[in-house]
Design a protein around this motif. Structure first.
Motif, PDB file in Angstrom:
ATOM      1  N   ARG A  25     -13.829  38.903 -17.234  1.00  0.00           N
ATOM      2  CA  ARG A  25     -12.556  38.282 -16.328  1.00  0.00           C
ATOM      3  C   ARG A  25     -13.117  37.269 -15.426  1.00  0.00           C
ATOM      4  O   ARG A  25     -14.350  37.416 -14.616  1.00  0.00           O
ATOM      5  CB  ARG A  25     -12.022  39.193 -15.525  1.00  0.00           C
ATOM      6  N   THR A  26     -12.490  35.912 -15.224  1.00  0.00           N
ATOM      7  CA  THR A  26     -13.072  34.992 -14.228  1.00  0.00           C
ATOM      8  C   THR A  26     -11.796  34.322 -13.728  1.00  0.00           C
ATOM      9  O   THR A  26     -10.483  34.658 -14.358  1.00  0.00           O
ATOM     10  CB  THR A  26     -13.647  33.802 -14.714  1.00  0.00           C
ATOM     11  N   CYS A  27     -11.714  34.020 -12.470  1.00  0.00           N
ATOM     12  CA  CYS A  27     -10.490  33.287 -11.840  1.00  0.00           C
ATOM     13  C   CYS A  27     -10.422  32.260 -12.505  1.00  0.00           C
ATOM     14  O   CYS A  27     -11.291  31.308 -13.025  1.00  0.00           O
ATOM     15  CB  CYS A  27     -10.669  33.331 -10.568  1.00  0.00           C
ATOM     16  N   LYS A  28      -9.111  31.739 -12.631  1.00  0.00           N
ATOM     17  CA  LYS A  28      -8.811  30.322 -13.572  1.00  0.00           C
ATOM     18  C   LYS A  28      -9.578  29.125 -12.649  1.00  0.00           C
ATOM     19  O   LYS A  28      -9.858  28.365 -13.268  1.00  0.00           O
ATOM     20  CB  LYS A  28      -7.378  30.331 -13.665  1.00  0.00           C
ATOM     21  N   LEU A  29      -9.576  29.038 -11.193  1.00  0.00           N
ATOM     22  CA  LEU A  29      -9.966  28.094 -10.498  1.00  0.00           C
ATOM     23  C   LEU A  29     -11.528  27.830 -10.883  1.00  0.00           C
ATOM     24  O   LEU A  29     -12.173  26.857 -11.153  1.00  0.00           O
ATOM     25  CB  LEU A  29      -9.816  28.164  -8.834  1.00  0.00           C
ATOM     26  N   CYS A  30     -12.294  28.958 -10.931  1.00  0.00           N
ATOM     27  CA  CYS A  30     -13.590  29.141 -11.150  1.00  0.00           C
ATOM     28  C   CYS A  30     -13.932  28.528 -12.528  1.00  0.00           C
ATOM     29  O   CYS A  30     -14.872  27.888 -12.938  1.00  0.00           O
ATOM     30  CB  CYS A  30     -14.292  30.378 -10.796  1.00  0.00           C
ATOM     31  N   HIS A  31     -13.079  28.793 -13.526  1.00  0.00           N
ATOM     32  CA  HIS A  31     -13.024  28.609 -14.966  1.00  0.00           C
ATOM     33  C   HIS A  31     -13.026  27.250 -14.978  1.00  0.00           C
ATOM     34  O   HIS A  31     -13.835  26.518 -15.972  1.00  0.00           O
ATOM     35  CB  HIS A  31     -12.016  29.357 -15.709  1.00  0.00           C
ATOM     36  N   LYS A  32     -12.169  26.672 -14.222  1.00  0.00           N
ATOM     37  CA  LYS A  32     -11.955  25.063 -14.460  1.00  0.00           C
ATOM     38  C   LYS A  32     -13.151  24.357 -13.820  1.00  0.00           C
ATOM     39  O   LYS A  32     -13.782  23.338 -14.264  1.00  0.00           O
ATOM     40  CB  LYS A  32     -10.790  24.717 -13.417  1.00  0.00           C
ATOM     41  N   ILE A  33     -13.553  24.952 -12.667  1.00  0.00           N
ATOM     42  CA  ILE A  33     -14.870  24.384 -12.079  1.00  0.00           C
ATOM     43  C   ILE A  33     -15.891  24.439 -12.998  1.00  0.00           C
ATOM     44  O   ILE A  33     -16.670  23.205 -13.094  1.00  0.00           O
ATOM     45  CB  ILE A  33     -15.058  24.975 -10.895  1.00  0.00           C
TER      46      ILE A  33
END
Length: 161
Positions: A135-143
């Motif tokens: 699991r990762t947060c979507k914001l960190c995934h985009k970064i």
């Protein structure tokens, strides 16, 4: 030739540390690399069939372990064979009751950058990925995707020069 019980019980110390007012039964014979007691169901000279000692004692004193279940050591001592300290559970439940890295991550509510790991802001990697279930947060995934693409472009430019 000694019976199974005659070979089994001398290897058990019933005066171990207390857990919920009952003592751990400590396996005093051979333990495997994971710390679980090992017992040979077959006598000396026959083809050895090594079995975890806690499973042998549980099945001897309580019941056969149901298919698909594993024994959880409630006292968290791997060499304990007291059936009162053992509970048949699914492997998933057993793992989540532990304290490994997977358990720690499953209980996290914030990512390493402090973003909340809530359903609306969470990306779960597909099971076909090498990161399956992570699991990762979507914001960190985009970064992470953006910086990965930037580094890849930079390496390609350096190859051309």
């Amino acid at each position: 030739m000694k019976s199974l019980e005659e070979r089994l019980w001398p290897k058990v110390d019933k005066n171990g540390p207390l857990f919920q007012a009952t003592p751990c039964w400590i396996w005093t014979a051979c333990c495997g690399t994971g710390g679980y007691g090992q017992f040979s169901l077959t006598p000396i000279g026959a083809n050895k069939r090594i079995t975890p000692a806690h499973r042998v004692i549980y099945e001897l004193l309580v019941n056969p372990i149901p298919n698909g279940l594993t024994l959880d050591h409630l006292c968290k001592r791997r060499n304990c064979v007291n059936p009162e300290h053992l509970e048949p559970v699914t492997l998933r439940v057993n793992i989540l009751r532990g304290n490994g890295i997977g358990v720690q991550n499953a209980h996290r509510t914030y990512c390493k950058r402090g973003h909340a790991l809530i359903e609306e802001n969470m990306y779960t990697w597909p099971k076909t990925s090498k990161y399956r279930g992570k699991r990762t947060c979507k914001l960190c995934h985009k970064i992470n995707n953006k910086t990965h693409k930037q580094r890849k472009r930079q390496r390609e430019k350096e190859k051309l020069i």
